[in-house]
Write an enzyme that holds these catalytic residues in place. Structure first.
Site, PDB file in Angstrom:
ATOM      1  N   HIS A 185      94.175  58.260  25.507  1.00  9.85           N
ATOM      2  CA  HIS A 185      93.752  59.475  26.129  1.00  9.85           C
ATOM      3  C   HIS A 185      94.387  60.674  24.986  1.00  9.85           C
ATOM      4  O   HIS A 185      93.850  61.539  24.597  1.00  9.85           O
ATOM      5  CB  HIS A 185      94.151  59.761  27.198  1.00  9.85           C
ATOM      6  N   CYS A 483      77.209  58.467  16.653  1.00 10.00           N
ATOM      7  CA  CYS A 483      77.386  59.556  17.335  1.00 10.00           C
ATOM      8  C   CYS A 483      78.658  59.086  18.374  1.00 10.00           C
ATOM      9  O   CYS A 483      79.035  59.665  19.353  1.00 10.00           O
ATOM     10  CB  CYS A 483      76.336  59.817  18.192  1.00 10.00           C
TER      11      CYS A 483
HETATM   12  C1  PEP Z   1      79.260  55.098  22.166  1.00 13.11           C
HETATM   13  O1  PEP Z   1      78.962  54.203  22.992  1.00 13.11           O
HETATM   14  O2  PEP Z   1      79.496  55.320  21.124  1.00 13.11           O
HETATM   15  C2  PEP Z   1      78.365  56.317  22.547  1.00 13.11           C
HETATM   16  C3  PEP Z   1      78.199  57.864  21.915  1.00 13.11           C
HETATM   17  O3  PEP Z   1      77.895  56.512  23.891  1.00 13.11           O
HETATM   18  P1  PEP Z   1      78.986  56.983  25.330  1.00 13.11           P
HETATM   19  O4  PEP Z   1      80.388  57.021  24.701  1.00 13.11           O
HETATM   20  O5  PEP Z   1      78.478  57.883  26.162  1.00 13.11           O
HETATM   21  O6  PEP Z   1      78.905  55.399  25.825  1.00 13.11           O
END
Ligand code: PEP
Ligand code: MG
Length: 553
Positions: A185, A483
């Site tokens: 965190h 992402c």
């Molecule tokens: C991931 O899993 O890296 C992602 C971008 O999606 P989330 O964090 O929303 O699961």
């Protein structure tokens, strides 16, 4: 003579300042009879309760905004007449003020917990007030984040979300924690707010209050009692970083001019203006499920269309990648999957849950197509948690049938990374979710603290899978975005580009640092870093090898 400690640096910042330790929680007061009269103990309790209420209220006034309301409510707890009566009764039976306060707050806490819901959630606030009153009675620092009038480097075991909500960022020069890894965190907060941080510094708690230290996130070192040369060098580096950050504007690009569009991860249109101001060139991940986390029934087409239109209008003329509802595990959506599951991360989640509720998926795609038709953003849609070629075909066909022209998938499961060439034969693009990809590659629940150290996207196994997708992207000429949190780690972002990522998407606050870091290296260098990371045996080795190579460029 200075000495140094090491840990995992978050980002590339550097800061110099005096240590202030987060006090440890207070032990439970002993239940021994008081040496004072009940009246004398009542006076002590009254004075400490009043002082605590006043201190909390003062903090609230200084913090302003929503923190003010939270703190005002806490101040009222210290003035609650029922509680004060209960403390009085306990004092009459000969207890110390410390013990009576502790017991009265604890019994009130248990009552709130038994009421559940909103009241139950206030129990933690009550614990905090109780600890503060007891600390005041004992004349020791209050637990929780210290709040002096001067800037300081916060040293703690780790920070809980409740601690960080009230951090005064104008005072905290840097964070140093003894626990926690790169996805703790504290690390996420540091990245989000661009705070200089080194986490996992084993001996951090040996640092005494007031000791001057240099916190260097790029090298993951904490220099204790720096010499004047070391201090001057650190201050010069900090000024250089600040200048690089503010001069690195415009499109994301490597030093040789290779463009790497930098996009924003958003959970609602509310963050759009801030993302644009920070230079987002579009949206690389719109987490649509965040809009409906509180809904017990599926949102209507009209309701969704309005939400999507707001975002698309803000990003007119730019690329916006919208993710279909990602339900399950860390993001529960009761209208998509309400069944209790033993292993929700491996369950009916992501595209699997959408497929089991196809009308909801169709409605979402229709809402998006309708919003696109009324705006001029470049809309791309993608499915979460895709694990097979067949799922890819299913989703892309459905999206195109509904009229969306650019349809892709997220690569979050190793099977999709390994078959990326076949997946990209169908999908128009891939976007790698490194948070889930790391969780599934290392077989470590991303929500479970006991296995948090495995959740490190620098792990060569994760990077190898990213490289597979990068290769498939180059072979098919299709874009490959990143992402997950990994894209927000500036040096890792360079490695990811070296592995073939063509765009990077992150929380907007990380954009400036990533932009500045990309501008330092050429594509050849990024590819060299990628090879170094891939040939390491562990995440720590990979990070270390690339950090050393980058420092010598
Ligand atoms: C991931 O899993 O890296 C992602 C971008 O999606 P989330 O964090 O929303 O699961
Ligand atoms: Mg994910």
């Amino acid at each position: 003579m200075s000495s140094s400690l090491t840990g995992t640096g978050i980002g590339r910042g550097i800061a110099v300042g005096g240590v202030l330790r987060m006090p440890d929680p207070l032990p439970e007061p002993d239940d021994t009879a008081s040496a004072l009269t009940p009246d004398a103990e009542k006076e002590r309790a009254r004075a400490s309760l009043a002082a605590t209420a006043a201190i909390i209220r003062h903090r609230g006034e200084r913090a302003g905004g929503s923190a003010k309301d939270v703190l005002e409510a806490q101040a009222f707890m210290a003035e609650d007449p029922t509680l004060i009566d209960d403390i009085g009764t306990r004092l009459d039976s000969g207890k110390t003020a410390e013990r009576a306060v502790f017991e009265a707050f604890a019994s009130f806490r248990d009552l709130l917990v038994s009421m559940g819901g909103y009241m139950g959630e206030r129990a933690t606030d009550l614990d905090d007030v109780s600890q503060r009153v007891v600390a005041h009675l004992r004349g020791v620092p209050a637990p929780g984040v210290p709040d002096p009038e001067h800037p300081f480097v916060l040293v703690a075991r780790d920070l809980a979300p409740a601690d960080t909500a009230l951090l005064d960022l104008s005072k905290v020069l840097a964070l140093v924690t003894s626990d926690g890894g790169p996805t703790s965190h504290t690390a996420i907060l540091a990245r989000e707010k661009s705070i200089v941080a080194v986490v996992g510094v084993t001996d951090a708690l040996t640092l005494a209050d007031g000791t001057e230290i240099v916190v260097d996130a790029a090298t993951g070192t904490v220099t204790v009692a720096p010499s004047s040369e070391e201090r001057t060098a650190a201050e010069a580096k900090a000024a250089e970083i600040k200048a690089a950050r503010s001069s690195a504007t415009g499109p994301g690009a490597l030093a040789d001019g290779t463009l790497v569009p930098l996009l924003a991860n958003l959970g609602s249109a509310d963050g759009a203006a801030d993302a644009l101001e920070k230079g987002a060139e579009g949206v690389g991940l719109f987490r649509t499920e965040f809009l409906f986390l509180d809904s017990s029934s599926a949102p209507t087409v009209e309701e969704q269309k309005a939400q999507y239109k707001r975002l698309l209008e803000a990003f007119a003329g730019k690329k916006v990648v919208v993710r279909a509802l990602d339900a399950g595990a860390d993001k529960p959506l009761s209208f998509l999957n309400d069944a209790p599951e033993e292993n929700p991360a491996l369950g009916l989640r992501g595209l699997r849950a959408l497929r089991a509720n196809e009308p909801i998926l169709r409605d979402q795609l229709a809402a998006l197509a309708a919003a696109e038709a009324e705006t001029d953003a470049d809309v791309w849609v993608m499915a979460p948690m895709v694990s097979t070629v067949e799922e890819t075909r299913y989703f892309t066909a459905l999206a195109r049938e509904v009229g969306l022209k650019t349809a892709g998938v997220m690569v979050e499961v190793p099977s999709s990374a390994l078959l990326a060439d076949r997946i990209l034969a169908d999908a128009d693009f891939a976007s790698i979710g490194t948070n889930d990809l790391t969780q599934y590659t290392l077989a470590a629940d991303r929500l479970l603290g006991s296995v948090a150290s495995f959740q490190d996207p620098w792990h060569p196994a994760v990077l190898k899978l990213v490289g597979e997708v990068g290769k498939a992207g180059r072979a098919t000429g299709k874009p490959v975005g990143i992402c997950g949190e990994a894209a927000a780690d500036p040096l890792l972002a360079v490695v990811l580009v070296g592995l073939g990522a063509t765009t990077l998407s992150m929380s907007p606050s990380a954009l400036a640092d990533v932009r500045a870091e990309l501008a330092r290296f050429t594509l050849d260098e990024a590819q060299h870093f990628a090879e170094l990371a891939l040939s390491a045996n562990s995440a720590v080795e990979a990070r270390g090898a690339v950090t050393t190579a980058a420092a010598s460029q």
